[in-house]
Design a protein around this motif. Structure first.
Motif, PDB file in Angstrom:
ATOM      1  N   ALA A  83       0.834  -1.211   0.000  1.00  0.00           N
ATOM      2  CA  ALA A  83       0.000   0.000   0.000  1.00  0.00           C
ATOM      3  C   ALA A  83       0.861   1.251   0.000  1.00  0.00           C
ATOM      4  N   VAL A  84       1.974   1.208   0.746  1.00  0.00           N
ATOM      5  CA  VAL A  84       2.900   2.339   0.761  1.00  0.00           C
ATOM      6  C   VAL A  84       3.489   2.541  -0.630  1.00  0.00           C
ATOM      7  N   ALA A  85       3.891   1.431  -1.271  1.00  0.00           N
ATOM      8  CA  ALA A  85       4.452   1.514  -2.616  1.00  0.00           C
ATOM      9  C   ALA A  85       3.427   2.088  -3.593  1.00  0.00           C
ATOM     10  N   SER A  86       2.175   1.662  -3.456  1.00  0.00           N
ATOM     11  CA  SER A  86       1.120   2.174  -4.329  1.00  0.00           C
ATOM     12  C   SER A  86       0.928   3.668  -4.132  1.00  0.00           C
ATOM     13  N   PHE A 157      -1.157   5.609  15.603  1.00  0.00           N
ATOM     14  CA  PHE A 157      -0.560   6.800  16.202  1.00  0.00           C
ATOM     15  C   PHE A 157      -1.649   7.729  16.724  1.00  0.00           C
ATOM     16  N   SER A 158      -1.441   8.296  17.906  1.00  0.00           N
ATOM     17  CA  SER A 158      -2.356   9.292  18.465  1.00  0.00           C
ATOM     18  C   SER A 158      -1.556  10.390  19.136  1.00  0.00           C
ATOM     19  N   GLU A 159      -2.045  11.616  19.014  1.00  0.00           N
ATOM     20  CA  GLU A 159      -1.439  12.729  19.736  1.00  0.00           C
ATOM     21  C   GLU A 159      -2.534  13.624  20.295  1.00  0.00           C
ATOM     22  N   ASP A 160      -2.247  14.270  21.428  1.00  0.00           N
ATOM     23  CA  ASP A 160      -3.200  15.214  22.009  1.00  0.00           C
ATOM     24  C   ASP A 160      -3.450  16.332  21.007  1.00  0.00           C
ATOM     25  N   LEU A 161      -4.716  16.645  20.775  1.00  0.00           N
ATOM     26  CA  LEU A 161      -5.056  17.651  19.775  1.00  0.00           C
ATOM     27  C   LEU A 161      -5.569  18.935  20.420  1.00  0.00           C
ATOM     28  N   ASP A 274       3.298   6.108   7.186  1.00  0.00           N
ATOM     29  CA  ASP A 274       3.961   5.934   5.894  1.00  0.00           C
ATOM     30  C   ASP A 274       2.960   5.877   4.740  1.00  0.00           C
ATOM     31  N   ARG A 275       1.701   5.551   5.044  1.00  0.00           N
ATOM     32  CA  ARG A 275       0.690   5.430   3.994  1.00  0.00           C
ATOM     33  C   ARG A 275      -0.034   6.747   3.721  1.00  0.00           C
ATOM     34  N   GLY A 277      -0.670  10.280   2.276  1.00  0.00           N
ATOM     35  CA  GLY A 277      -0.190  11.026   1.123  1.00  0.00           C
ATOM     36  C   GLY A 277       0.024  12.493   1.442  1.00  0.00           C
ATOM     37  N   PRO A 278       0.459  13.279   0.467  1.00  0.00           N
ATOM     38  CA  PRO A 278       0.731  14.707   0.679  1.00  0.00           C
ATOM     39  C   PRO A 278      -0.475  15.493   1.188  1.00  0.00           C
ATOM     40  N   ALA A 279      -1.657  15.201   0.674  1.00  0.00           N
ATOM     41  CA  ALA A 279      -2.849  15.939   1.109  1.00  0.00           C
ATOM     42  C   ALA A 279      -3.164  15.645   2.574  1.00  0.00           C
ATOM     43  N   ALA A 280      -3.055  14.387   2.965  1.00  0.00           N
ATOM     44  CA  ALA A 280      -3.310  14.019   4.360  1.00  0.00           C
ATOM     45  C   ALA A 280      -2.299  14.682   5.286  1.00  0.00           C
TER      46      ALA A 280
END
Length: 311
Positions: A83-86, A157-161, A274-275, A277-280
């Motif tokens: 999926a990362v490669a895709s 992954f989680s971080e305080d928002l 790693d999955r 993309g730039p927009a995310a």
């Protein structure tokens, strides 16, 4: 040099998941003999017996149970790698899927999405409005890329928002307001509480004080606001969401002895960085930037007095 191939591990897992060699052959679109050959070759290469004889049924050996857990992890990681490669091959993603808890300020979300859309004008955005554990449930299922939730995501992954302020409110003419004294939890138990249902499939999470003898459960905060504005109950609602109702006195903060104003932490979460993309990544960066640059909040005039001081 590896003794086994991913394809052999896939055949082995298919036999276990499907419950037999015949069923596995249908599942992976192979002949039964091909599946048998792959699994037997795997056993010979490793020197381990994966299955025990149990009549017509397929049963894992103790070693097979251990190997199945490891094989499941291995195949999942291989899928993630592809999926990362895709994602790298495609470059910028064409779609961004976000699950956002309904207590998160909508105006802030829209401001972030506007900035992202300016940079990626062809990006299609899907927003799932969720409640409690709903965002994490969608993340776990792989149905969204990013989640904003009141619970950390244990499988990624989680971080305080940010913190969201909740205030206990009812219509100004509600019987609780006519007590003309600080309200106790015993007072609340005698009146209808309006709560919002967890949007996850399991619906296991609950939030806030839930001690009222009578309770109405709804699926969205807007419904809760509408019910309370008609004098039919009380609830803890996000302060930012009900400021117009507080200003026009459709709702009024309850003068609770304790806990009239509460805070809940929201988390920003995703599965595999790693999955993304730039927009995310741009969405996450802009969201962090907007929150850092928010002006300091000020107390709402409807919250002045002992109830706010004791929160």
């Amino acid at each position: 040099m590896l003794k086994a191939t991913l394809e052999q591990w896939r055949m082995f897992k298919a036999v276990v998941d499907a419950g037999g060699f015949n069923q596995a052959a249908v599942l992976v679109h192979k002949s039964q003999s091909s599946v048998h050959h792959a699994v037997h070759k795997l056993e010979r290469s490793l020197g381990v017996t994966l299955f025990e004889n149990s009549g017509r049924k397929v049963r894992l050996s103790p070693s097979g149970e251990l190997m199945y857990r490891r094989a499941d992890f291995l195949l999942n990681e291989a899928q993630k790698l592809e999926a990362v490669a895709s994602s790298l091959q495609q470059g910028t993603e064409t779609q961004l899927r976000i699950a956002v808890d309904i207590v998160f300020p909508a105006t802030l979300l829209y401001a972030v999405l506007t900035k992202v859309s300016e940079e990626f004008p062809l990006l299609r955005v899907e927003i799932e409005e969720t409640v409690l554990s709903g965002a994490n449930s969608l993340l776990k299922q792989g149905n969204v890329d990013i989640g904003v939730s009141p619970f950390p995501f244990s499988e990624g992954f989680s971080e305080d928002l940010c913190e969201i302020e909740f205030v206990a409110v009812a219509h100004p003419q509600h019987p609780l307001h006519k007590l003309n004294r600080p309200i106790t939890t015993e007072d609340l138990k005698s009146h209808r509480q309006i709560v919002v249902r967890d949007s996850s499939a399991d619906r296991k999470a609950e939030s806030g004080w839930l001690g009222a003898d009578q309770r109405w459960t709804v699926s969205h905060i807007r419904t809760s606001v509408d019910i309370i504005s008609q004098g039919l109950g009380f609830a803890w609602l996000p302060l930012a969401m009900i400021e117009p109702q507080l200003q026009d006195e459709t709702l009024a903060a309850l003068p609770l002895e304790h806990g009239a104003l509460r805070k809940s932490l929201l988390y920003l979460s995703f599965g595999d960085g790693d999955r993304l993309g730039p927009a995310a990544r741009t969405f996450i960066g802009e969201l962090r930037y907007q929150l850092i640059n928010l002006p300091s909040s000020t107390a709402h005039p409807g919250l002045a007095g002992p109830a706010a001081d004791n929160a």
